[in-house]
Design an enzyme around this catalytic site. Structure first.
Site, mmCIF file in Angstrom:
data_model
loop_
_atom_site.group_PDB
_atom_site.id
_atom_site.type_symbol
_atom_site.label_atom_id
_atom_site.label_comp_id
_atom_site.label_asym_id
_atom_site.label_seq_id
_atom_site.Cartn_x
_atom_site.Cartn_y
_atom_site.Cartn_z
ATOM 1 N N ILE A 137 9.046 -58.444 37.782
ATOM 2 C CA ILE A 137 8.193 -59.376 37.040
ATOM 3 C C ILE A 137 7.919 -58.842 35.638
ATOM 4 O O ILE A 137 7.638 -59.611 34.727
ATOM 5 C CB ILE A 137 6.852 -59.688 37.755
ATOM 6 C CG1 ILE A 137 6.031 -58.423 38.003
ATOM 7 C CG2 ILE A 137 7.079 -60.464 39.028
ATOM 8 C CD1 ILE A 137 4.593 -58.711 38.431
ATOM 9 N N ASP A 138 8.020 -57.523 35.447
ATOM 10 C CA ASP A 138 7.697 -56.943 34.135
ATOM 11 C C ASP A 138 8.770 -57.268 33.083
ATOM 12 O O ASP A 138 8.510 -57.139 31.889
ATOM 13 C CB ASP A 138 7.548 -55.421 34.236
ATOM 14 C CG ASP A 138 6.300 -55.006 34.990
ATOM 15 O OD1 ASP A 138 5.601 -55.897 35.500
ATOM 16 O OD2 ASP A 138 6.028 -53.798 35.088
ATOM 17 N N GLY A 183 1.888 -55.850 34.295
ATOM 18 C CA GLY A 183 2.846 -55.375 33.293
ATOM 19 C C GLY A 183 2.287 -54.124 32.661
ATOM 20 O O GLY A 183 1.636 -54.176 31.619
ATOM 21 N N LEU A 291 -1.489 -62.428 42.985
ATOM 22 C CA LEU A 291 -1.206 -63.874 42.981
ATOM 23 C C LEU A 291 -0.043 -64.203 42.057
ATOM 24 O O LEU A 291 0.772 -65.072 42.347
ATOM 25 C CB LEU A 291 -2.449 -64.650 42.535
ATOM 26 C CG LEU A 291 -3.725 -64.365 43.341
ATOM 27 C CD1 LEU A 291 -4.885 -65.171 42.780
ATOM 28 C CD2 LEU A 291 -3.518 -64.685 44.806
#
Ligand code: F6P
Length: 349
Positions: A137-138, A183, A291
């Site tokens: 996701i980063d 992040g 989430l």
């Protein structure tokens, strides 16, 4: 004789892991029929070190395309410890090579981020056939335009900011909201909040981990906006830090993330409290926490399609005899979005 393909998911959770696994399985069964056996390595490299693997059946890859998490489980096994023999006296690299052979693997597909690809590169230098698959996701992997998982998390973040913005405007009283976004060292996710601003319902201020944080400047920026509009919405990366490098949130928790890094969090509430003291405004500190990476109800279709495509492409690469490569995306946006597959050497990832 059937070929045997090992697969593992490693590192933090991320949208699209199961989509990639399904892409791998579909491509393998389509190409090889019953001449292939897929060996699932459980909980990342830990499963390869400890011999925790098993043959998967085709039905295990059914119905998982849009399901969050990973059917193989995952774990953070830090690269810097791979060559270190710890108290358990296990030589991890030797154990992984031994289990690769014991499982009779022809190749191993490793799905993960930076650390995962460093270990994948190490295993490939040790003579194993390895193809890496990106995810995080980063969005901080070198050699690829972007990473599977990021777009879904970005979509969740932007959508949530828009919804919070609506909520923050239902009362005619003042309100400051601070939204904390993951992040640790990369601001792509926090920056995604700006998509909501672009649509007219997003944060007034965005703080990224690439820029040193200054508490006095933060307070004066919020005060300035709040005094003009009676509202202020702030998006802040969990990884913001002072100029000496210390995380603004670090003092808030003593938990670690499995790499020995302090687990970040609690920042939104802390900053909201600071603003409450300074302005007396009604405040909300909202930590998006897990989430943002498990919200599969709002996953990006493009992201899931690309994660699936990456899985299929890893199979093409492995079957064509490549090793020591990561499947990467090369994109153009000049006349509409186009995403193509490239193979990158693992040592640049
Ligand atoms: O994988 C990267 C990441 O999602 C970071 O953005 C975040 O700091 C971290 O993982 C959280 O990890 P964990 O789930 O181990 O707390």
């Amino acid at each position: 004789m059937a070929i045997r393909v090992g697969i593992l998911t490693s590192g933090g959770d991320c949208p699209g892991l199961n989509a990639t696994l399904r892409g791998v399985a579909k491509a393998l069964y389509h190409r090889m029929g019953d001449k292939v056996e897929i060996v699932g390595i459980m909980n990342g490299y830990d499963g390869l070190i400890n011999g925790n693997y098993r043959e998967m059946s085709p039905d295990e890859f059914s119905g998982i395309l849009t399901v969050g998490g990973t059917i193989l489980g995952t774990k953070r096994t830090p690269f810097k410890k791979m060559r270190v023999v710890e108290d358990d006296k296990v030589d991890k690299v030797a154990a992984m090579k031994k289990n690769y052979r014991a499982a009779k693997l022809d190749c191993l597909l490793c799905l993960g981020g930076n650390g995962t690809h460093k270990t994948a590169n190490l295993l490939s230098q040790e003579g194993l056939n390895i193809i890496g698959l990106p995810k995080t996701i980063d969005n901080d992997l070198n050699g690829t335009d972007h990473c599977p998982g990021f777009a879904s998390a970005a979509k969740f973040i932007a959508t949530t900011c828009m919804e919070v913005h609506r909520d923050a405007h239902v009362y005619d009283t003042g309100m400051v909201t601070v939204i904390e976004i993951m992040g640790r060292h990369a601001g792509w996710l926090a920056g995604s909040a700006a998509l909501a601003t672009w649509a007219g319902f997003g944060p007034d201020l965005v703080y990224l981990p690439e820029v040193d944080f200054d508490m006095s400047k933060f307070i004066s920026d919020v005060k300035e906006i709040y005094s003009k509009t009676g509202k202020c919405m702030v998006a802040v990366s969990e990884g913001i830090h002072y100029s000496d490098g210390s995380f603004v949130s670090e003092a808030k928790t003593s938990a670690t993330d499995g790499f020995g890094h302090a687990q970040l969090g609690g920042l939104a509430v802390m900053l909201a409290d600071v603003i409450k003291k300074e302005t007396g405004a009604k405040v909300r500190g909202i930590e998006l926490s897990l989430l943002q990476r498990c919200g599969s109800h709002v996953a990006s279709k493009t992201d899931i399609d690309e994660a699936y495509l990456a899985g299929k492409s890893a199979v093409e690469a492995a079957v064509s005899g490549y090793t020591d490569k990561m499947v990467a995306f090369q994109c153009s946006r000049d006349s509409g979005y186009k995403c193509e597959i490239a193979l990158q050497p693992l040592d640049i990832v």
